[in-house]
Design a protein around this motif. Structure first.
Motif, mmCIF file in Angstrom:
data_model
loop_
_atom_site.group_PDB
_atom_site.id
_atom_site.type_symbol
_atom_site.label_atom_id
_atom_site.label_comp_id
_atom_site.label_asym_id
_atom_site.label_seq_id
_atom_site.Cartn_x
_atom_site.Cartn_y
_atom_site.Cartn_z
ATOM 1 N N GLU A 189 60.747 20.643 59.393
ATOM 2 C CA GLU A 189 60.085 21.942 59.222
ATOM 3 C C GLU A 189 59.081 21.819 58.090
ATOM 4 N N ASN A 190 57.983 22.609 58.146
ATOM 5 C CA ASN A 190 57.035 22.489 57.039
ATOM 6 C C ASN A 190 56.988 23.702 56.105
ATOM 7 N N ARG A 191 57.793 24.737 56.400
ATOM 8 C CA ARG A 191 57.846 25.877 55.485
ATOM 9 C C ARG A 191 59.286 26.306 55.271
ATOM 10 N N LEU A 239 58.473 6.211 51.091
ATOM 11 C CA LEU A 239 57.134 6.783 50.978
ATOM 12 C C LEU A 239 56.722 7.428 52.300
ATOM 13 N N MET A 240 55.911 8.476 52.176
ATOM 14 C CA MET A 240 55.438 9.206 53.355
ATOM 15 C C MET A 240 53.919 9.303 53.303
ATOM 16 N N CYS A 241 53.246 9.258 54.467
ATOM 17 C CA CYS A 241 51.807 9.548 54.487
ATOM 18 C C CYS A 241 51.404 10.239 55.779
ATOM 19 N N GLY A 263 53.982 8.517 61.246
ATOM 20 C CA GLY A 263 53.841 8.699 62.677
ATOM 21 C C GLY A 263 54.134 10.114 63.127
ATOM 22 N N MET A 264 53.244 10.634 63.998
ATOM 23 C CA MET A 264 53.385 11.956 64.594
ATOM 24 C C MET A 264 53.174 11.776 66.106
ATOM 25 N N SER A 265 53.029 12.874 66.854
ATOM 26 C CA SER A 265 52.884 12.746 68.309
ATOM 27 C C SER A 265 51.780 11.780 68.700
ATOM 28 N N SER A 266 50.655 11.852 67.987
ATOM 29 C CA SER A 266 49.477 11.090 68.398
ATOM 30 C C SER A 266 49.550 9.618 68.005
ATOM 31 N N ILE A 278 60.013 8.923 62.061
ATOM 32 C CA ILE A 278 58.808 9.414 62.712
ATOM 33 C C ILE A 278 58.960 10.907 62.988
ATOM 34 N N ARG A 279 57.871 11.631 62.729
ATOM 35 C CA ARG A 279 57.910 13.094 62.746
ATOM 36 C C ARG A 279 57.130 13.598 63.962
ATOM 37 N N VAL A 280 57.837 13.872 65.052
ATOM 38 C CA VAL A 280 57.167 14.204 66.306
ATOM 39 C C VAL A 280 57.431 15.657 66.695
ATOM 40 N N GLY A 281 56.348 16.421 66.880
ATOM 41 C CA GLY A 281 56.477 17.826 67.255
ATOM 42 C C GLY A 281 56.061 18.088 68.693
ATOM 43 N N SER A 282 54.748 18.191 68.915
ATOM 44 C CA SER A 282 54.251 18.662 70.214
ATOM 45 C C SER A 282 54.632 17.759 71.380
ATOM 46 N N ALA A 283 54.789 16.473 71.179
ATOM 47 C CA ALA A 283 55.191 15.596 72.289
ATOM 48 C C ALA A 283 56.600 15.938 72.774
HETATM 49 C C1 LIG Z 1 53.287 19.316 62.195
HETATM 50 C C2 LIG Z 1 53.573 18.013 61.557
HETATM 51 C C3 LIG Z 1 53.999 16.908 62.325
HETATM 52 C C4 LIG Z 1 54.149 16.945 63.821
HETATM 53 O O1 LIG Z 1 52.908 16.994 64.455
HETATM 54 P P1 LIG Z 1 52.744 16.768 66.023
HETATM 55 O O2 LIG Z 1 51.341 16.378 66.180
HETATM 56 O O3 LIG Z 1 53.075 18.067 66.681
HETATM 57 O O4 LIG Z 1 53.685 15.685 66.422
HETATM 58 C C5 LIG Z 1 54.299 15.748 61.653
HETATM 59 N N1 LIG Z 1 54.175 15.647 60.311
HETATM 60 C C6 LIG Z 1 53.763 16.672 59.556
HETATM 61 C C7 LIG Z 1 53.640 16.490 58.069
HETATM 62 C C8 LIG Z 1 53.444 17.889 60.147
HETATM 63 O O5 LIG Z 1 53.023 18.905 59.371
#
Ligand SMILES: *Cc1c(COP(=O)(O)O)cnc(C)c1O
Length: 226
Positions: A55-57, A161-163, A193-196, A213-218
């Motif tokens: 979550e981001n908030r 570490l995170m980026c 790493g995110m969805s893209s 790895i932090r995946v949301g929309s996928a």
């Molecule tokens: C929203 C968010 C994600 C996920 O993004 P998607 O493109 O939906 O996978 C990952 N990392 C951070 C820091 C975010 O804010």
């Protein structure tokens, strides 16, 4: 759209990519980013059996997860968005890991809260690898000093570490820089790493680091605007 199928497809993709690069599957952690997602999609993901969410908030996360924490004792919540010091108390109470430690004042406040609540939560330090003005995170050149401050002086548990790479640059270059900084500082986890671009993150499990790895929309589909 089936959320369960999205999880299966994403996990497949992770496994295939890991195989291709001889990376250790069991070091890869999928953080399902549930921010702004409608409740029924969260329900589907929980029903599928996923237990690690990002979550981001803080406030939004409390609304979504406080009640659910009682029903799912194995739930693991990760804060992946910027944290204001006045929310540190609530963040320590709710989250199991914080990915966005980026300044001394926050480090000291978090430490104080963790001691008060007797909850010692691992933190990632966010590094602004692209040195972008609008992005949070310490500069790559500040990493050693900041790691030492947080870990050795303040006494936080620094996980890694995170980026978030600049959108118009190859993510792999930024992950490689972050990986090098982690090596130089004796840290063995990366939040990348995110969805893209998660397929570019997976191969880093070859380094024997834990890869978050932090995946949301996928997984959940596009986030509705509201
Ligand atoms: C929203 C968010 C994600 C996920 O993004 P998607 O493109 O939906 O996978 C990952 N990392 C951070 C820091 C975010 O804010």
């Amino acid at each position: 759209m089936s959320i369960a199928q999205n999880f299966i497809d994403t996990q497949d993709q992770i496994t295939k990519t890991a195989d291709q690069f001889d990376a250790y599957h069991d070091l890869i952690r999928l953080v399902a980013v549930s921010k702004k997602q409608p409740d029924d999609r969260i329900g589907s993901a929980l029903q599928y059996g996923h237990r690690i969410y990002g979550e981001n908030r803080v406030q939004e996360a409390q609304g979504r997860w406080l009640d659910r924490c009682d029903h799912y004792p194995d739930l693991q919540l990760h804060l992946i968005g910027p944290l204001q010091t006045n929310k540190a108390k609530d963040a320590v109470a709710l989250f199991d890991m914080i990915h966005t430690l980026d300044r001394e004042k926050l480090a000291r406040t978090l430490k104080k809260e963790m001691e008060k609540q007797a909850r010692h939560i691992p933190c990632f330090i966010q590094v602004n690898t692209g040195e972008e003005d609008q992005k949070s995170g310490i500069l790559p050149s500040e990493t050693a000093d900041f790691v030492n401050l947080c870990r050795d002086e303040i006494g936080l548990q620094i996980k890694g570490l995170m980026c978030i790479p600049p959108i118009d640059e190859p993510a792999a270059l930024h992950f490689a820089l972050l990986n090098k900084l982690a090596d130089e500082n004796g840290l063995n986890a990366l939040s990348i790493g995110m969805s893209s671009d998660f397929e570019k993150a997976v191969p880093f499990a070859k380094t024997r680091k834990e890869i978050f790895i932090r995946v949301g929309s996928a997984l959940f589909g596009e986030r509705p605007d509201f």
